[in-house]
Design an enzyme around this catalytic site. Sequence first.
Site, PDB file in Angstrom:
ATOM      1  N   ASN A   9      -2.822 -35.624 -23.804  1.00  0.00           N
ATOM      2  CA  ASN A   9      -3.637 -36.822 -23.588  1.00  0.00           C
ATOM      3  C   ASN A   9      -3.033 -37.934 -24.449  1.00  0.00           C
ATOM      4  OD1 ASN A   9      -5.584 -38.770 -23.327  1.00  0.00           O
ATOM      5  ND2 ASN A   9      -7.217 -37.629 -24.361  1.00  0.00           N
ATOM      6  N   LYS A  11      -3.720 -40.977 -24.447  1.00  0.00           N
ATOM      7  CA  LYS A  11      -4.689 -42.049 -24.752  1.00  0.00           C
ATOM      8  C   LYS A  11      -4.021 -43.407 -24.547  1.00  0.00           C
ATOM      9  CE  LYS A  11      -7.015 -38.806 -27.745  1.00  0.00           C
ATOM     10  NZ  LYS A  11      -7.804 -38.535 -28.952  1.00  0.00           N
ATOM     11  N   HIS A  97     -14.512 -37.295 -21.869  1.00  0.00           N
ATOM     12  CA  HIS A  97     -13.923 -37.335 -23.207  1.00  0.00           C
ATOM     13  C   HIS A  97     -14.857 -38.066 -24.177  1.00  0.00           C
ATOM     14  CE1 HIS A  97     -11.221 -38.009 -26.543  1.00  0.00           C
ATOM     15  NE2 HIS A  97     -10.438 -37.074 -26.028  1.00  0.00           N
ATOM     16  N   GLU A  99     -14.333 -40.022 -26.558  1.00  0.00           N
ATOM     17  CA  GLU A  99     -14.033 -41.442 -26.806  1.00  0.00           C
ATOM     18  C   GLU A  99     -14.627 -42.314 -25.706  1.00  0.00           C
ATOM     19  OE1 GLU A  99      -9.809 -40.977 -27.306  1.00  0.00           O
ATOM     20  OE2 GLU A  99     -10.149 -39.996 -29.230  1.00  0.00           O
ATOM     21  N   GLU A 169     -13.991 -29.851 -27.315  1.00  0.00           N
ATOM     22  CA  GLU A 169     -13.390 -30.693 -28.348  1.00  0.00           C
ATOM     23  C   GLU A 169     -14.454 -31.129 -29.343  1.00  0.00           C
ATOM     24  OE1 GLU A 169      -9.576 -32.703 -26.695  1.00  0.00           O
ATOM     25  OE2 GLU A 169     -11.277 -33.971 -26.205  1.00  0.00           O
ATOM     26  N   GLY A 175      -8.447 -36.193 -33.869  1.00  0.00           N
ATOM     27  CA  GLY A 175      -7.664 -37.212 -34.566  1.00  0.00           C
ATOM     28  C   GLY A 175      -7.919 -37.266 -36.065  1.00  0.00           C
ATOM     29  N   SER A 215      -7.020 -31.991 -33.078  1.00  0.00           N
ATOM     30  CA  SER A 215      -5.990 -31.769 -34.097  1.00  0.00           C
ATOM     31  C   SER A 215      -5.203 -30.475 -33.891  1.00  0.00           C
ATOM     32  CB  SER A 215      -6.599 -31.832 -35.504  1.00  0.00           C
ATOM     33  OG  SER A 215      -7.166 -33.109 -35.729  1.00  0.00           O
TER      34      SER A 215
HETATM   35  P1  PGA Z   1      -6.140 -35.020 -31.186  1.00  0.00           P
HETATM   36  O1  PGA Z   1      -6.921 -35.480 -29.863  1.00  0.00           O
HETATM   37  O2  PGA Z   1      -5.222 -33.901 -30.797  1.00  0.00           O
HETATM   38  O3  PGA Z   1      -5.407 -36.229 -31.651  1.00  0.00           O
HETATM   39  O4  PGA Z   1      -7.181 -34.569 -32.164  1.00  0.00           O
HETATM   40  C1  PGA Z   1      -7.399 -34.545 -28.935  1.00  0.00           C
HETATM   41  C2  PGA Z   1      -8.146 -35.250 -27.831  1.00  0.00           C
HETATM   42  O5  PGA Z   1      -8.848 -36.230 -28.102  1.00  0.00           O
HETATM   43  O6  PGA Z   1      -8.072 -34.849 -26.653  1.00  0.00           O
END
Ligand code: PGA
Length: 252
Positions: A9, A11, A97, A99, A169, A175, A215
Site C-alpha cells: 500500500n 498510500k 483502511h 486512514e 491492522e 506507521g 509496521s
Molecule cells: P505500515 O502501514 O506498514 O506503514 O504500518 C500499513 C498500512 O497502513 O496498510
Amino acid sequence: MRKHIVAANWKMNKNLVDGLLLAKTVITDLATKPSNATVVIAPPFIHLGALHQLLANSKTVKLAAQNCHQMASGAYTGEVSADMLVSVGVEYVILGHSERREYNKETDALILAKMRQAFAHGLKVIYCCGEPLAVRENQEQEAYVLHQLEESILNLTQEEIANTVIAYEPIWAIGTGLNATPEQAQEMHSFIRQSIKALFGSQVAEDISILYGGSVKPDNARFLFSQPDVDGGLIGGASLVATDFISIAHSF
Ligand code: PGA
C-alpha cells in the site's frame, strides 16, 4: 488451500518516475525468484494505467487501487469508479483502511456500499479492520473488530465473501514502528476467522486469506507470517523500499 498474499500500500507516496522504478525493481526480482505469495501493488490512482502496462507481462504481481467510489458513475467530481479501475487492469481494491475511516470519515455503511460496488464490477476487496490504541489498552479489541465486521463484511453474500481478503491492522501499529507480536496477531486473526466461520461456515473460513498490517518489516515478517492464521501482510512504509518489500515477499 488459502492464498498467501503480500500487498504493498504505497498510500500517497511516489511520483510516476519513482513509482515505476520501484515497481520495475520488484517485478524483475520476482520474475527471477518467485515469491510463494500472490504479490499485489496498490499505487496511487494516477499511476494505475502506467503500472498496468509495466505489469502486462508479469504473472506474479497484481494491481490494486487504494479506494473506489460507492456509486457506479455520475456527477462526483474528483472520484474514481470501480468500472474505471477494472478498465485499467485493477484486480483488487483496498477498502475500510483506518486512514480513510479517520481522515475521510468513512463509516462502516459507506465501506459496505463501496464493497458492493467493487464486487458488482468483478473486483476483489482487501477489507481492513482494526482497533485504536485506547480500545487495545482496555482489552476490548475483539468486541471492537466484531462490530466492524458485523456492520460490513458479515452482510456479504457467499459469493462476495469468496472475493474478499481481510487485513487486520491495529491502528496503533500503523506507521508507528510498534507492531503486534506474532501472538497478538494470531489471536485476532483466529478470532476473525471464527467470526467468519460462525456465519459463512467452515469452508469459507478456511479459504479466506487474513493479512496482518502495521509496521511489517523484513525483520518481523517471517515471525508474523509463520502464525497459522496469518496469511500474509498489507505493507505500508516498507513497501516503498524495493529491497524491504522484496524481502517481505520472500518471508514465507
Ligand atoms: P505500515 O502501514 O506498514 O506503514 O504500518 C500499513 C498500512 O497502513 O496498510
